[in-house]
Design an enzyme around this catalytic site. Structure first.
Site, PDB file in Angstrom:
ATOM      1  N   HIS A  87      22.921  36.197  42.976  1.00  0.00           N
ATOM      2  CA  HIS A  87      22.572  34.952  43.823  1.00  0.00           C
ATOM      3  C   HIS A  87      21.490  34.106  43.610  1.00  0.00           C
ATOM      4  CE1 HIS A  87      19.984  37.776  46.539  1.00  0.00           C
ATOM      5  NE2 HIS A  87      19.438  36.837  46.596  1.00  0.00           N
ATOM      6  N   ASP A 223      25.223  42.521  42.944  1.00  0.00           N
ATOM      7  CA  ASP A 223      24.537  41.483  42.928  1.00  0.00           C
ATOM      8  C   ASP A 223      23.628  41.265  41.757  1.00  0.00           C
ATOM      9  OD1 ASP A 223      23.251  38.949  43.681  1.00  0.00           O
ATOM     10  OD2 ASP A 223      22.915  39.478  45.617  1.00  0.00           O
ATOM     11  N   SER A 654      14.417  39.154  45.856  1.00  0.00           N
ATOM     12  CA  SER A 654      15.565  39.371  45.426  1.00  0.00           C
ATOM     13  C   SER A 654      15.261  39.412  43.885  1.00  0.00           C
ATOM     14  CB  SER A 654      16.427  37.969  45.743  1.00  0.00           C
ATOM     15  OG  SER A 654      17.286  38.370  46.728  1.00  0.00           O
TER      16      SER A 654
HETATM   17  N1  ARG Z   1      20.575  37.972  52.085  1.00  0.00           N
HETATM   18  C1  ARG Z   1      20.261  38.117  50.601  1.00  0.00           C
HETATM   19  C2  ARG Z   1      18.939  37.232  50.594  1.00  0.00           C
HETATM   20  O1  ARG Z   1      18.342  36.691  51.449  1.00  0.00           O
HETATM   21  C3  ARG Z   1      21.524  37.654  49.733  1.00  0.00           C
HETATM   22  C4  ARG Z   1      21.711  36.292  49.775  1.00  0.00           C
HETATM   23  C5  ARG Z   1      22.792  35.957  48.835  1.00  0.00           C
HETATM   24  N2  ARG Z   1      24.163  36.315  49.130  1.00  0.00           N
HETATM   25  C6  ARG Z   1      25.075  35.672  50.069  1.00  0.00           C
HETATM   26  N3  ARG Z   1      26.225  36.403  50.240  1.00  0.00           N
HETATM   27  N4  ARG Z   1      24.787  34.412  50.407  1.00  0.00           N
HETATM   28  O2  ARG Z   1      18.719  36.330  49.799  1.00  0.00           O
HETATM   29  N1  GLU Z   2      18.083  38.359  49.396  1.00  0.00           N
HETATM   30  C1  GLU Z   2      16.779  38.193  49.556  1.00  0.00           C
HETATM   31  C2  GLU Z   2      16.351  37.267  48.468  1.00  0.00           C
HETATM   32  O1  GLU Z   2      17.031  36.309  47.975  1.00  0.00           O
HETATM   33  C3  GLU Z   2      16.030  39.380  49.622  1.00  0.00           C
HETATM   34  C4  GLU Z   2      16.354  40.043  50.741  1.00  0.00           C
HETATM   35  C5  GLU Z   2      15.398  39.784  51.945  1.00  0.00           C
HETATM   36  O2  GLU Z   2      15.201  38.990  52.322  1.00  0.00           O
HETATM   37  O3  GLU Z   2      14.740  41.004  51.917  1.00  0.00           O
HETATM   38  O4  GLU Z   2      15.016  37.235  48.142  1.00  0.00           O
END
Ligand code: ARG
Ligand code: GLU
Length: 733
Positions: A87, A223, A654
């Site tokens: 991502h 990921d 991330s």
């Molecule tokens: N929640 C994670 C972060 O904050 C992963 C985001 C990407 N994945 C998604 N399904 N949108 O970035």
């Molecule tokens: N998915 C998050 C990012 O893009 C990391 C997850 C979080 O927020 O802890 O940095």
């Protein structure tokens, strides 16, 4: 007797409530020796603080790279191979994708250097060294200065600090405030701009579970993606050039094939973006009661509209995939955060803490009225904060053409303020932005979003924050009539509805181009809206926020003075941090315990043929059937996919490496659990967990799934547990 009871009360109270619990904290790498090393060792770490951060020799920090400014990545080979999340590389992977050659859908693996794909605009930044410049930065700053006086003094001081630094032409100097402005650190960095895409799994691995599984455990997403840093022949940063060569790093992370077990020490090293751990209760109520609900509702409306179009058409789906994922990501995070803050009684906890704070203050403390003063400012700022969020969510975030118009406004402003030369300075950037913008843009989706969101804007904000020209009455419409006709009209008449006509305008001479832009009806609306917001909302908001910031600086300082038993760490601010914890499950609710490891079997359990989130490729099913896991299984013979830790992380982490007791890579951080997303504001060691992909799943995907063994060959795979006969630490459940 009373004394003793009081003493006991305070000790019990403080140790239970305010003492830091293992896992909490985002620490500065250069201060680990002083603050954390002994605790880290007691938790099982076998290396030293000097191995993590050193200015004199290569250390772990030399393998940690800020990726594109928003994510983290790490060097995993002597040839500049970079590992980050799928991502995090999503925008780049998408940019190389077309319906015929769809890297998102099919994955991509370069078979040699020359197949690696350049990504204009992508950066990779190393931290060369960090200095504490607090004394110089706060020189002459006094308690009774106003916010403006304080800031201007600090600005002058920082200019002085900057002028003293001698840095190389390829380096940058960045100075950042910590503890809400009570400390300042300078970071000398080196940024590479030739960063190429090396490999990515298909979305059915890299984004498996998509939005349904996002922020949720148990998780089964691989990921990750691979990039490579290229340098000039002296190993220094250089813009893209086919003659550039793979970068030779000062350090790269070996990868452990031994994995981790519950209780093992873990460390996550990266660039967490923003947290707010030291806020007063008033600020948290503002988030849970006002701002989060509003932002959630706006995004839900926009997402539903976009989703409707994406499901109808494959090309639209590709175009909007990245934008949709990024809007949906924080939408879902805010939902989880609000739930968590409510469930954990975060506001009440802060109120109790504030009571204790107040109680401990000496009679004549200058901080006696601090919380009360902050409370009053929060009451004043809340309606303005709501209007500000509405403006930025609607105009700058969820509707694309309005956001584009805001950039055009900057071009017009450059012309007005600095004439033709100002205009010409900015033009190349606006042109390239225009070309990119229209690649991922659909006029119908955008129009429908603006229409729906204007309705919300007008109904949910105080009239004094809504420009009169967005009100129905302005167009002679009845209150029940929709603005549909009006918005359609703006969209059908604007010259900026496709790339060709937009570029035609930007190709004109500056005078005519500016005239054409200013004659565009939609531009006029957006420009006026922006001016209206600036004078009726932001100006007032900023004035109050400045005072809040000043009081917050004092409050944070006062908390550190009052709660001496508490170990303080600075809020995240996109600078390099280390956080450490253990592999650990958790209890999300009564009678439920979540195990900390998921396996490929769980990937297969979730499989829904044809589903856009949970489909799998025939190859994956074959490999599973054949149990072809090679050297990548754990002790049970199964293939691990993801695992949980009690490391304190946030957005920006991330792509951060999860590192074992010996300094080897064991996983890749990519998310947090639903029940713990409130950790930015209220960290709770019992339920806040970060989610990582197991390094062995990454290696398996590259080796077995993609048959890109040449990439495995350039990495260094190790067996620390076999070598050091490690025993896992103890876990308290
Ligand atoms: N929640 C994670 C972060 O904050 C992963 C985001 C990407 N994945 C998604 N399904 N949108 O970035
Ligand atoms: N998915 C998050 C990012 O893009 C990391 C997850 C979080 O927020 O802890 O940095």
């Amino acid at each position: 007797m009373r004394r003793i009871i009081q003493f006991l009360f305070i000790t019990i109270f403080t140790f239970n409530t305010y003492a830091l619990r293992a896992g909490e904290g985002m620490w500065l790498p250069q201060l680990l020796k002083l603050l954390n090393e002994s605790e880290m060792k007691s938790m099982g770490m076998k290396i030293s603080a000097e191995d993590i951060y050193s200015v004199n020799k290569g250390s772990l920090k030399d393998a940690i790279v800020h990726f594109g400014g928003g994510c983290t990545s790490e060097v995993i080979s002597g040839n500049g191979l970079l590992l980050t999340n799928h991502h995090c590389g999503y925008g780049q992977i998408q940019a190389h994708s077309t319906v015929e050659n769809n890297l998102l859908k099919d994955g991509f693996w370069a078979t040699s250097y020359k197949d690696e794909l350049p990504n204009p605009g992508l950066t990779a930044t190393f931290i060369d060294y960090i200095d504490d410049v607090t004394a110089d930065a706060l020189q002459g700053v006094t308690e009774n200065m106003s916010a403006t006086e304080r800031q201007s003094r600090i600005d002058k001081n920082l200019a002085m600090v900057r002028s003293k630094y001698k840095i190389e032409s390829y380096q940058n100097l960045m100075i950042r405030p910590f503890f809400d402005g009570n400390q300042y650190f300078a970071f000398v960095t080196t940024t590479f701009t030739d960063v190429r895409l090396v490999g990515t799994p298909p979305e059915s691995i890299g984004k498996y579970g998509s939005d349904t599984d996002n922020w949720v455990w148990p998780r089964h997403t691989g990921d990750f993606s691979l990039f490579r840093i290229y340098a000039d022949k002296n190993n220094k940063p250089a813009d893209y050039n086919p003659n550039n060569v793979p970068y030779t790093p000062k350090h790269f992370l070996p990868i452990s094939l031994d994995g981790v077990e519950e209780g093992d020490f873990t460390m996550v090293f990266g660039f967490p973006g923003r947290t707010n751990q030291y806020l007063p209760a008033a600020a948290i109520s503002q988030i849970t009661d006002v701002l989060n609900p509003a932002k959630i509702a706006i995004r839900e409306t926009a997402l539903n509209i976009t989703d409707k179009y994406m499901r109808k058409d494959e090309a639209t789906k590709i175009k909007y995939a990245s934008k949709y994922a990024s809007i949906a990501n924080y939408w879902k995070k805010w939902v989880g955060e609000s739930l968590g803050l409510k469930k954990s009684n975060a506001v009440q906890k802060k109120l109790d803490y504030e009571k204790e704070f107040q109680h401990r203050l000496p009679i004549n403390s200058p901080y006696k009225t601090l919380l009360n003063d902050m409370g009053q400012l929060y009451a004043q700022i809340t309606p303005l904060a709501l209007a500000n969020d509405y403006y930025s969510e609607v105009v700058l975030r969820n509707v694309d053409l309005t956001n584009y118009m805001a950039s055009l406004k900057r071009l017009v402003a450059a012309y007005k303020n600095n004439g033709v030369s100002g205009y010409n300075d900015l033009l190349p950037r606006i042109k390239s932005m225009t070309l990119n913008f229209f690649k991922n843009y659909d006029h119908n989706i955008d129009e429908e979003k603006l229409e729906a969101l204007i309705e919300m804007y007008v109904s949910n904000l105080d009239t004094k924050f809504v420009p009169p020209f967005l009100q129905k009455e302005h167009f002679g419409l009845q209150t029940h009539e929709s603005m549909s006709y009006v918005v359609k009209n703006w969209y059908s008449k604007t010259q900026f509805n496709n790339v060709a006509s937009a570029m035609t305008i930007l190709e004109k001479d500056p005078d005519s181009a500016v005239a054409s832009i200013q004659n565009d009806d939609l531009f006029k609306v957006i420009a006026d809206w922006s001016d209206f917001n600036a004078s009726n909302v932001s100006a007032h908001y900023n004035a109050i926020q400045k005072d809040i910031d000043l009081l917050q600086a004092k409050y944070t300082k006062a908390q550190m003075e009052v709660f001496k038993e508490k170990r303080f760490y600075p809020d995240a601010n996109s600078t390099m941090r280390v956080t450490y914890g253990q592999v650990k499950g958790y209890i999300p609710r009564d009678a439920v315990y979540y195990e900390p490891v998921t396996y490929l079997d769980g990937v297969i359990e979730k499989y829904v043929p044809g589903d856009y989130e949970f489909d799998l490729s025939p190859r994956m099913l074959e490999l599973y059937k054949a149990k072809d896991y090679g050297q990548y299984t754990d002790k049970t013979g199964k293939l691990p996919v993801c695992f949980l830790g009690s490391n304190h992380t946030t957005g920006g982490n991330s792509g951060s490496p999860a590192i074992d007791a010996h300094g080897n890579l064991i996983g890749l951080n990519f998310d947090r659990v639903w029940e713990g997303t409130m950790s930015d504001i209220n960290y709770d060691a019992d339920i806040c967990r970060n989610i990582m992909v197991d390094a062995r799943f990454i290696l398996w995907t590259i080796d077995k799934y993609a048959q890109a063994g040449h990439l495995i060959k350039e990495m260094k795979l190790v067996h620390p547990k076999k070598r050091f006969k490690d025993t896992p630490g103890k876990v308290k459940k």
